[in-house]
Design a protein around this motif. Sequence first.
Motif, PDB file in Angstrom:
ATOM      1  N   SER A  36     -12.173   9.734  -7.258  1.00  0.00           N
ATOM      2  CA  SER A  36     -13.111   9.408  -8.335  1.00  0.00           C
ATOM      3  C   SER A  36     -14.518   9.786  -7.863  1.00  0.00           C
ATOM      4  O   SER A  36     -14.807   9.737  -6.659  1.00  0.00           O
ATOM      5  N   CYS A  89       0.803  -1.222   0.000  1.00  0.00           N
ATOM      6  CA  CYS A  89       0.000   0.000   0.000  1.00  0.00           C
ATOM      7  C   CYS A  89       0.836   1.272   0.000  1.00  0.00           C
ATOM      8  O   CYS A  89       0.422   2.300  -0.546  1.00  0.00           O
ATOM      9  N   GLY A 145     -13.774   8.868   0.688  1.00  0.00           N
ATOM     10  CA  GLY A 145     -13.304  10.008  -0.087  1.00  0.00           C
ATOM     11  C   GLY A 145     -13.066  11.229   0.776  1.00  0.00           C
ATOM     12  O   GLY A 145     -13.268  12.349   0.323  1.00  0.00           O
ATOM     13  N   LEU A 157     -14.295  -1.599   4.572  1.00  0.00           N
ATOM     14  CA  LEU A 157     -12.905  -1.700   4.116  1.00  0.00           C
ATOM     15  C   LEU A 157     -12.611  -3.110   3.622  1.00  0.00           C
ATOM     16  O   LEU A 157     -11.926  -3.299   2.607  1.00  0.00           O
ATOM     17  N   VAL A 185      -8.226   6.558   8.523  1.00  0.00           N
ATOM     18  CA  VAL A 185      -9.245   6.192   7.520  1.00  0.00           C
ATOM     19  C   VAL A 185     -10.410   5.402   8.133  1.00  0.00           C
ATOM     20  O   VAL A 185     -11.550   5.548   7.683  1.00  0.00           O
ATOM     21  N   ARG A 232     -13.505   7.398   9.027  1.00  0.00           N
ATOM     22  CA  ARG A 232     -13.543   8.620   8.210  1.00  0.00           C
ATOM     23  C   ARG A 232     -14.554   8.428   7.077  1.00  0.00           C
ATOM     24  O   ARG A 232     -14.831   7.308   6.674  1.00  0.00           O
ATOM     25  N   LEU A 257     -16.240   6.766  -5.895  1.00  0.00           N
ATOM     26  CA  LEU A 257     -16.008   6.531  -4.469  1.00  0.00           C
ATOM     27  C   LEU A 257     -16.757   7.562  -3.629  1.00  0.00           C
ATOM     28  O   LEU A 257     -17.389   7.210  -2.636  1.00  0.00           O
ATOM     29  N   GLY A 291     -14.115   3.443  -9.856  1.00  0.00           N
ATOM     30  CA  GLY A 291     -13.148   4.017  -8.915  1.00  0.00           C
ATOM     31  C   GLY A 291     -11.726   3.955  -9.448  1.00  0.00           C
ATOM     32  O   GLY A 291     -11.470   3.335 -10.486  1.00  0.00           O
ATOM     33  N   ALA A 338       0.058   9.562  -5.593  1.00  0.00           N
ATOM     34  CA  ALA A 338      -0.591   8.399  -6.199  1.00  0.00           C
ATOM     35  C   ALA A 338      -1.858   7.962  -5.482  1.00  0.00           C
ATOM     36  O   ALA A 338      -2.560   7.064  -5.949  1.00  0.00           O
ATOM     37  N   GLY A 339      -2.185   8.570  -4.337  1.00  0.00           N
ATOM     38  CA  GLY A 339      -3.381   8.139  -3.611  1.00  0.00           C
ATOM     39  C   GLY A 339      -3.573   8.958  -2.343  1.00  0.00           C
ATOM     40  O   GLY A 339      -2.666   9.650  -1.896  1.00  0.00           O
ATOM     41  N   VAL A 397      -6.748  -7.355  -2.210  1.00  0.00           N
ATOM     42  CA  VAL A 397      -6.072  -8.226  -1.245  1.00  0.00           C
ATOM     43  C   VAL A 397      -6.939  -9.461  -1.124  1.00  0.00           C
ATOM     44  O   VAL A 397      -8.015  -9.427  -0.531  1.00  0.00           O
ATOM     45  N   LEU A 406      -4.466  -0.386  10.072  1.00  0.00           N
ATOM     46  CA  LEU A 406      -5.003   0.954   9.741  1.00  0.00           C
ATOM     47  C   LEU A 406      -5.745   1.555  10.932  1.00  0.00           C
ATOM     48  O   LEU A 406      -5.705   2.766  11.143  1.00  0.00           O
TER      49      LEU A 406
HETATM   50  C1  HEC Z   1      -1.293   1.776  -7.334  1.00  0.00           C
HETATM   51  C2  HEC Z   1      -1.670   2.682  -6.285  1.00  0.00           C
HETATM   52  C3  HEC Z   1      -2.423   2.133  -5.076  1.00  0.00           C
HETATM   53  C4  HEC Z   1      -2.068   1.072  -4.262  1.00  0.00           C
HETATM   54  C5  HEC Z   1      -0.844   0.171  -4.375  1.00  0.00           C
HETATM   55  C6  HEC Z   1      -3.073   1.021  -3.226  1.00  0.00           C
HETATM   56  N1  HEC Z   1      -3.996   2.001  -3.402  1.00  0.00           N
HETATM   57 FE1  HEC Z   1      -5.560   2.439  -2.153  1.00  0.00          FE
HETATM   58  N2  HEC Z   1      -6.124   3.949  -3.394  1.00  0.00           N
HETATM   59  C7  HEC Z   1      -5.469   4.331  -4.541  1.00  0.00           C
HETATM   60  C8  HEC Z   1      -6.204   5.404  -5.195  1.00  0.00           C
HETATM   61  C9  HEC Z   1      -5.813   6.103  -6.475  1.00  0.00           C
HETATM   62  C10 HEC Z   1      -7.334   5.645  -4.377  1.00  0.00           C
HETATM   63  C11 HEC Z   1      -8.481   6.629  -4.654  1.00  0.00           C
HETATM   64  C12 HEC Z   1      -9.642   5.810  -5.241  1.00  0.00           C
HETATM   65  C13 HEC Z   1     -10.754   6.645  -5.874  1.00  0.00           C
HETATM   66  O1  HEC Z   1     -10.707   7.882  -5.843  1.00  0.00           O
HETATM   67  O2  HEC Z   1     -11.660   5.994  -6.430  1.00  0.00           O
HETATM   68  C14 HEC Z   1      -7.243   4.719  -3.243  1.00  0.00           C
HETATM   69  C15 HEC Z   1      -8.163   4.671  -2.200  1.00  0.00           C
HETATM   70  C16 HEC Z   1      -8.052   3.865  -1.100  1.00  0.00           C
HETATM   71  C17 HEC Z   1      -8.939   3.895   0.038  1.00  0.00           C
HETATM   72  C18 HEC Z   1     -10.110   4.845   0.231  1.00  0.00           C
HETATM   73  C19 HEC Z   1      -9.563   6.065   0.968  1.00  0.00           C
HETATM   74  C20 HEC Z   1     -10.546   7.172   1.271  1.00  0.00           C
HETATM   75  O3  HEC Z   1     -10.080   8.236   1.711  1.00  0.00           O
HETATM   76  O4  HEC Z   1     -11.767   7.017   1.061  1.00  0.00           O
HETATM   77  C21 HEC Z   1      -8.509   2.941   0.901  1.00  0.00           C
HETATM   78  C22 HEC Z   1      -9.109   2.582   2.230  1.00  0.00           C
HETATM   79  C23 HEC Z   1      -7.350   2.310   0.298  1.00  0.00           C
HETATM   80  N3  HEC Z   1      -7.099   2.897  -0.912  1.00  0.00           N
HETATM   81  C24 HEC Z   1      -6.629   1.300   0.889  1.00  0.00           C
HETATM   82  C25 HEC Z   1      -5.526   0.684   0.305  1.00  0.00           C
HETATM   83  C26 HEC Z   1      -4.804  -0.384   0.932  1.00  0.00           C
HETATM   84  C27 HEC Z   1      -5.099  -0.963   2.304  1.00  0.00           C
HETATM   85  C28 HEC Z   1      -3.816  -0.744   0.056  1.00  0.00           C
HETATM   86  C29 HEC Z   1      -2.811  -1.860   0.199  1.00  0.00           C
HETATM   87  C30 HEC Z   1      -3.361  -3.187   0.279  1.00  0.00           C
HETATM   88  C31 HEC Z   1      -3.917   0.124  -1.108  1.00  0.00           C
HETATM   89  N4  HEC Z   1      -4.971   0.962  -0.918  1.00  0.00           N
HETATM   90  C32 HEC Z   1      -3.075   0.074  -2.212  1.00  0.00           C
HETATM   91  C33 HEC Z   1      -4.290   3.814  -5.026  1.00  0.00           C
HETATM   92  C34 HEC Z   1      -3.627   2.707  -4.517  1.00  0.00           C
END
Ligand code: HEC
Length: 119
Positions: free
Chosen positions: A67, A33, A59, A82, A53, A56, A70, A96, A46-47, A102, A115
Motif C-alpha cells: 500500500s 501470520c 515496505g 513492529l 523484517v 528492514r 505503508l 494500509g 497474500a502478503g 495482536v 521474527l
Molecule cells: C490476511 C492476511 C494477513 C495476515 C493473517 C497477516 N498479515 Fe501481515 N501483512 C499483510 C499484508 C497484505 C501486508 C502489506 C500491508 C501494506 O502494504 O499496507 C502485511 C504487512 C506486514 C508487515 C510489514 C512488512 C514489510 O515488509 O514492511 C509486517 C511486519 C506484518 N505484516 C506482520 C504480520 C504478523 C506478525 C502477522 C501475524 C500476527 C501478520 N502480519 C498477519 C497481510 C496479512
Amino acid sequence: MRTLSLAIAALTLALTAAPALAQDGAALYNSQCKSCHTLTPANSPAGPSLKGVVGRRLGGSPGYLYSKALVAKGGTWTEASLDAYLTAPATFAPGGKMFNRVADPKARAALIGYLKTQR
Ligand code: HEC
C-alpha cells in the motif's frame, strides 16, 4: 467424584498450557501470520515475505506491491515499530493493507522475538 476430578485435571491442564502457548512465537506465527506471509525470500500471494523484517525498511520486500500508506511511512522496522503496527495496523498506517491485530502484549513480544530469529 471421578468425573469431577477428571474435569478438574483437564481444566488445570488447559489453564497451565494456555500461557505457555502465548509465549511461543513460532506457534503464534504459524497460527496467525503464516496464511498470508512467508519466511523465505519469496512473497506470499497474500502478503510480503517477513524474512529479515526486523531492521528492514518498511515496505521493503522486493517484488511485493505494498500500500502507498505503508511505503510512505518510511524508516526501518524496529521492535518498537513492529509492536505499534501489530497493536493497531490501521492506526500505524491508515489506508494500509493489513488488518490483523495482536491484542496481547506478551503475544506481540513473542512474535517479534521469533521474527528476529528469521534473518
Ligand atoms: C490476511 C492476511 C494477513 C495476515 C493473517 C497477516 N498479515 Fe501481515 N501483512 C499483510 C499484508 C497484505 C501486508 C502489506 C500491508 C501494506 O502494504 O499496507 C502485511 C504487512 C506486514 C508487515 C510489514 C512488512 C514489510 O515488509 O514492511 C509486517 C511486519 C506484518 N505484516 C506482520 C504480520 C504478523 C506478525 C502477522 C501475524 C500476527 C501478520 N502480519 C498477519 C497481510 C496479512
